[in-house]
Motif scaffolding. Structure first.
Motif, short mmCIF file in Angstrom:
data_model
loop_
_atom_site.label_atom_id
_atom_site.label_comp_id
_atom_site.label_asym_id
_atom_site.label_seq_id
_atom_site.Cartn_x
_atom_site.Cartn_y
_atom_site.Cartn_z
N GLU A 254 -1.46 13.94 -4.17
CA GLU A 254 -0.90 12.86 -3.35
C GLU A 254 -1.95 11.78 -3.10
OE1 GLU A 254 1.04 12.22 1.10
OE2 GLU A 254 0.54 14.23 0.39
N LEU A 255 -3.20 12.20 -2.87
CA LEU A 255 -4.27 11.24 -2.65
C LEU A 255 -4.54 10.42 -3.90
CD1 LEU A 255 -6.26 10.30 -0.50
CD2 LEU A 255 -7.84 12.05 -1.27
N ARG A 256 -4.49 11.06 -5.06
CA ARG A 256 -4.67 10.33 -6.32
C ARG A 256 -3.57 9.30 -6.52
NH1 ARG A 256 -6.26 15.63 -8.05
NH2 ARG A 256 -8.49 15.67 -8.61
N LYS A 257 -2.34 9.65 -6.16
CA LYS A 257 -1.23 8.69 -6.29
C LYS A 257 -1.44 7.49 -5.37
CE LYS A 257 2.29 12.10 -7.64
NZ LYS A 257 3.53 12.82 -7.21
N LYS A 258 -1.92 7.76 -4.15
CA LYS A 258 -2.17 6.66 -3.22
C LYS A 258 -3.25 5.73 -3.76
CE LYS A 258 -2.56 7.56 1.17
NZ LYS A 258 -2.99 8.25 2.42
N ILE A 259 -4.29 6.31 -4.34
CA ILE A 259 -5.37 5.49 -4.90
C ILE A 259 -4.84 4.70 -6.10
CG2 ILE A 259 -7.57 5.62 -6.13
CD1 ILE A 259 -8.31 7.96 -4.29
N GLU A 260 -3.98 5.34 -6.90
CA GLU A 260 -3.43 4.69 -8.09
C GLU A 260 -2.59 3.47 -7.70
OE1 GLU A 260 -3.29 4.38 -12.13
OE2 GLU A 260 -4.21 6.08 -11.10
N SER A 261 -1.85 3.59 -6.59
CA SER A 261 -0.95 2.51 -6.19
C SER A 261 -1.59 1.51 -5.24
CB SER A 261 0.30 3.10 -5.52
OG SER A 261 -0.05 3.85 -4.37
N ALA A 262 -2.88 1.67 -4.93
CA ALA A 262 -3.52 0.80 -3.94
C ALA A 262 -3.95 -0.55 -4.52
CB ALA A 262 -4.74 1.50 -3.34
N THR A 263 -3.88 -0.73 -5.83
CA THR A 263 -4.28 -1.98 -6.51
C THR A 263 -5.65 -2.45 -6.04
OG1 THR A 263 -3.11 -3.37 -4.91
CG2 THR A 263 -1.89 -2.69 -6.87
N MET A 264 -6.62 -1.53 -6.10
CA MET A 264 -7.98 -1.87 -5.69
C MET A 264 -8.65 -2.73 -6.76
SD MET A 264 -9.31 1.91 -4.59
CE MET A 264 -8.45 2.92 -3.39
N ASP A 297 -8.98 8.06 2.51
CA ASP A 297 -7.75 7.58 3.16
C ASP A 297 -7.86 6.11 3.50
OD1 ASP A 297 -6.28 9.91 2.99
OD2 ASP A 297 -6.98 10.69 4.91
N TYR A 298 -9.02 5.70 4.02
CA TYR A 298 -9.21 4.28 4.35
C TYR A 298 -9.23 3.42 3.08
CZ TYR A 298 -9.95 4.48 9.39
OH TYR A 298 -9.76 4.60 10.74
N LEU A 299 -9.93 3.90 2.04
CA LEU A 299 -9.98 3.12 0.79
C LEU A 299 -8.58 2.93 0.21
CD1 LEU A 299 -13.06 4.26 -1.35
CD2 LEU A 299 -12.73 2.13 -0.09
N ALA A 300 -7.79 4.02 0.21
CA ALA A 300 -6.45 3.95 -0.38
C ALA A 300 -5.48 3.17 0.50
CB ALA A 300 -5.91 5.36 -0.60
N GLY A 301 -5.73 3.14 1.82
CA GLY A 301 -4.78 2.48 2.71
C GLY A 301 -5.09 1.03 3.00
N MET A 302 -6.25 0.53 2.56
CA MET A 302 -6.58 -0.87 2.82
C MET A 302 -5.67 -1.79 1.99
SD MET A 302 -8.90 -1.01 5.12
CE MET A 302 -9.29 -2.75 5.00
N PRO A 303 -5.20 -2.89 2.57
CA PRO A 303 -4.32 -3.81 1.83
C PRO A 303 -5.12 -4.74 0.92
CG PRO A 303 -4.60 -4.59 4.07
CD PRO A 303 -5.36 -3.28 3.97
N TRP A 304 -5.63 -4.19 -0.18
CA TRP A 304 -6.49 -4.98 -1.07
C TRP A 304 -5.77 -6.20 -1.64
CZ3 TRP A 304 -11.40 -3.47 -0.78
CH2 TRP A 304 -11.66 -2.15 -0.41
N GLN A 305 -4.54 -6.00 -2.08
CA GLN A 305 -3.78 -7.11 -2.67
C GLN A 305 -2.45 -7.33 -1.95
OE1 GLN A 305 -5.25 -8.76 -5.07
NE2 GLN A 305 -6.92 -7.33 -5.47
N LYS A 306 -2.30 -6.72 -0.79
CA LYS A 306 -1.01 -6.74 -0.10
C LYS A 306 -1.06 -7.71 1.08
CE LYS A 306 2.26 -3.60 2.15
NZ LYS A 306 2.46 -2.21 2.63
N GLY A 307 -0.17 -8.69 1.08
CA GLY A 307 -0.10 -9.65 2.17
C GLY A 307 1.33 -10.09 2.41
N THR A 308 1.52 -10.88 3.45
CA THR A 308 2.86 -11.39 3.76
C THR A 308 2.98 -12.82 3.25
OG1 THR A 308 2.04 -12.07 5.94
CG2 THR A 308 3.12 -9.94 5.80
N ALA A 309 4.19 -13.20 2.89
CA ALA A 309 4.45 -14.56 2.41
C ALA A 309 4.51 -15.52 3.58
CB ALA A 309 5.75 -14.59 1.62
N ASP A 310 3.79 -16.64 3.46
CA ASP A 310 3.77 -17.62 4.55
C ASP A 310 5.09 -18.38 4.62
OD1 ASP A 310 1.26 -17.02 5.40
OD2 ASP A 310 0.25 -18.62 4.30
#
Length: 775
Positions: A254-264, A297-310
């Motif tokens: 599960e942790l690997r999947k989170k890292i995979e989808s985190a777009t770091m 957990d922090y590395l995988a949960g940080m919004p590296w490329q995730k933001g809201t549209a203005d």
């Protein structure tokens, strides 16, 4: 058990050809065949239930006779049973004797051959007896080292004294590969065969001995942690065999999947992959496991490329800002400018705004309104009293309990890399042995640096350039110059009485009525009641006390309603006085008469502007200047400069020499428990001294502000808007302002300009002409 002399072979015997199976005389063989060709075994029934097992050569041969090894074993078919449970066939064979092929009778469909029994001869002597006894002893040694041997085999060993049979029996249990077993089968001389088996068994015992020594040494060194690891590995293997998934494997997957989808970013992904490999090797009961897992957990949960549209609809954003806040034109204009640039340029650095103003003017709530107008998430972080640098930059991952700084924690919780981030009370940051948080903020609030902000805990750069940082402060002076330089300062001044009326009617009253259970359909606040609360019960730049008094009125209305009393239809000034008690503030200027040596001045405070009274008196004594009223050093220096100006220009100002000679002059500023400082009271002190020495009363409806020099020049001051609002609240009619503050008049509300007469002065003499009552 038949002997080789008693075995009689038929004319032909079926051949069972194998690549891995080697049979020995006196050996019982059990085969389980599923879906295999059983014709060889069926054919053996026609040949006295005999068949021969021969091993195929490794090299390819065309002729079948040449493809087989020279020595095989004649076996008797003991049992052939078809099992119904799994569809296989159980075959039991008994090895009888070694044999060779004389000639092939038939090759297909079942190979048949004419066989000859291999006769074994040996001479019993001391050597053979010694070999037999030594081999028996070696077998027992092997058993002591953990070599598993069936009990019946060990009993047989004690009774076998024939070298041939003992050699074959031991060879079977030496775990030799098929080729070596075949070589053992082809060794016809029993004594020679016994020697080979002896050598193999000796090597086997040596390996077992070394293995046991290594295991003993490892067991001695292995501690509790390693033992648990081995047990867990065994448990994992057992669970795999049972088809059950290990909870830890599920967690790691599960942790690997989170890292995979985190777009770091690529450099962060490399660190995350390395850390998860390290985590996989750590014992879960180890404290280090928790540290590493939290970090991932922090590395995988940080919004590296995730933001809201203005929200790029400027008109809609303006509507939201106007809906939430009244006036504040400069701030709203700056936000709309930012949105306008965003509509034409996608990638731009977020502004660093600093809202400076007295308490209660809506600095914090304005941040929420900006986030709503932009369509972004809102984060608020209070900096008041913060003294630990780690609160901003985080802790190093060198101890248990380490965490990222508050900046990264809040962005992690928000799940967006472009929120509106409000840093409240930035002027109240502390400093002690744990570091300087203000210095740590330099990188956060620098648009040129924060694109690679590195938190001590995460230890990887994170892009903060998309974040819109807003800071708030009551005053700019405590903010370090380097930090102040990184922010765009927007001043929020206090509200006029008219603005407070609008804010109360539009925002405060509806909110407090709803929160305190007052129905807007049956009860309403009259305009006169609102004005009475503003004038008589609050004297502040903001609206916080106004909100508290409105809430108090609403609570009392609700209390009366629950007691069954008649419901208040309209709140009037009389009801306000009934609920809130006697008025707390009076028109201080209008309530006083003009007096000698008492002049009205203006001061700026964190809570906005305020009026002050400078009183001067004289008495017989040594010539000295006494200053009281909790004055700061700068204000004391202004008083001395004012006295020097008056004494130096005594003749020009019409002051008699005897009025100063031998006199002690005492200057006092009332409200002595409140510290006061600053140079802007210089002209006020000078006017009070001239009024005292000339005996000329000062007009109480005239207030003034400005720094005075020794030559009488009037220097500019700050906070003109706040001071003008305070003068208007106190009933002042005329305001004397330094001429160099003329440009600041654009910030003064029109209502204040209409109620006050502004006179711009450049010299102290002009102030004296307007402030003192002429004889």
């Amino acid at each position: 058990m038949p002997t080789t002399q008693s075995i009689t072979l038929p004319e032909s015997v079926p051949l069972y050809i194998q690549s891995e199976l080697v049979a020995f005389p006196y050996m019982m063989i059990t085969l389980y065949l599923r879906g295999a060709d059983l014709s060889v075994f069926e054919e053996s029934r026609k040949h006295d239930s005999l068949l021969a097992i021969f091993m195929r050569r490794e090299e390819h041969q065309v002729e079948l006779a040449e493809a087989l090894r020279p020595i095989g074993t004649v076996c008797k078919l003991v049992e052939l049973t078809h099992l119904t449970s799994d569809g296989s066939t159980k075959i039991t064979l008994e090895g009888l004797a070694r044999c060779t092929i004389q000639e092939m009778v038939e090759e297909s469909p079942v190979p048949l051959a004419k066989l000859e029994i291999v006769r074994e001869f040996y001479e019993k002597n001391i050597v053979t007896d010694a070999l037999v006894s030594s081999l028996s002893a070696l077998l027992k040694i092997a058993l002591s080292y953990g070599r598993p041997l069936p009990e019946d085999v060990m009993k047989m060993v004690d009774y076998i004294d024939t070298p041939a049979r003992l050699a074959d029996l031991v060879a079977i249990y030496c775990n030799l590969p098929p080729n070596q077993l075949q070589e053992m089968l082809e060794t016809i001389d029993p004594v020679e065969r016994l020697k080979k088996v002896y050598l193999h068994l000796t090597e086997d015992i040596q390996r077992l001995q070394i293995k046991n020594e290594i295991q003993s040494e490892v067991s001695r060194r292995v501690g509790k942690t390693q033992k648990e690891y081995l047990l867990r590995e065994q448990m994992k293997h057992i669970q795999e065999e049972l088809g059950e998934e290990d909870p830890r494997n599920a967690e790691m997957n599960e942790l690997r999947k989170k890292i995979e989808s985190a777009t770091m970013p690529q450099e962060v992904r490399i660190i995350a992959d390395r850390e998860i490999k390290r985590l996989d090797r750590i014992n879960p009961s180890s404290p280090e496991y928790t540290v590493s897992r939290t970090y991932l957990d922090y590395l995988a949960g940080m919004p590296w490329q995730k933001g809201t549209a203005d929200n790029r609809d400027i008109n809609e954003a303006e509507r939201v800002l106007d809906e939430d806040h009244y006036n504040l034109k400069k701030v709203k204009e700056r936000i709309l400018e930012y949105l306008a640039v965003r509509t034409v340029k996608d990638k731009m650095k977020g502004p660093i705004l600093c809202f400076v103003g007295p308490p209660g003017v809506g600095k914090t709530s304005l941040g929420k309104s900006i986030a709503r107008a932009l369509g972004r998430k809102f984060i608020r972080m209070s900096l008041g009293g913060m003294r630990d640098e780690a609160e901003i930059r985080g802790h190093r991952r060198t101890y248990i309990g380490a965490l990222p700084g508050r900046i990264m924690q809040e962005i992690f919780r928000a799940g967006s890399n472009n929120p509106v981030f409000m840093l409240d009370e930035i002027d109240k940051i502390g400093l002690d042995f744990r570091g300087d948080p203000a210095s740590a903020l330099l990188e956060v609030l620098d648009p040129e640096q924060n694109s690679t902000f590195t938190d001590h805990y995460l230890d990887v750069p994170f892009d903060l350039s998309n974040v819109m940082f807003i800071t708030t402060a009551n005053q700019l002076d405590p903010i370090p110059p380097a930090l102040k330089d990184r922010m765009e300062v927007l001043q929020l001044s206090g509200y006029t009485a008219e603005e407070k009326e609008v804010i109360a009617a539009r925002f405060l009253i509806p909110r407090e009525m709803e929160e305190n259970g007052v129905s807007g359909e049956t009860t309403r606040f009259g305009e006169a009641a609102i004005r009475a609360v503003i004038d008589n019960y609050t004297r502040e730049a903001g609206v916080r006390n106004l909100q508290r008094n409105i809430a108090s009125i609403c609570r009392k209305v609700t209390k009366e309603k629950t007691q069954g009393k008649p419901e208040r239809v309209e709140i009037t000034p009389a009801i306000v006085e009934e609920f809130l008690g006697p008025r707390k503030f009076f028109n201080e200027v209008a309530a006083e008469a003009d007096r000698v040596g008492v002049v009205t001045g203006l001061a700026w405070t964190e809570s906005g502007g305020d009026i002050i009274f400078v009183e001067a008196t004289r008495m017989q004594g040594k010539e000295e200047l006494i200053l009281t009223g909790s004055l700061g050093d700068v204000m004391k220096e202004s008083a001395r400069a004012a006295l020097s100006f008056v004494e130096a220009n005594r003749d020009e100002l019409g002051i008699e020499a005897t009025s100063v000679a031998g006199m002690t002059i005492h200057i006092h500023v009332p409200a002595g428990s409140i510290p006061k400082d600053g140079p802007s009271a210089g002209i006020t002190i000078a006017t009070a001294l001239v009024s005292l020495l000339k005996g000329q009363p000062a007009r109480r409806d005239v207030a003034m502000t400005g720094e005075i020099t020794l030559t009488g020049r009037i220097l500019p001051i700050g906070g003109l808007k706040e001071k003008a609002l305070a003068a208007r609240r106190a009933g002042v009619k005329t305001l004397l302002v330094p001429a160099r503050n003329r440009d600041a008049m654009e910030d003064i509300p029109e209502a204040v300009k209409n109620d006050l007469e502004f006179i711009f002065i450049e010299d102290a003499r002009e102030a004296l002409l307007n402030a003192l009552k002429q004889p």
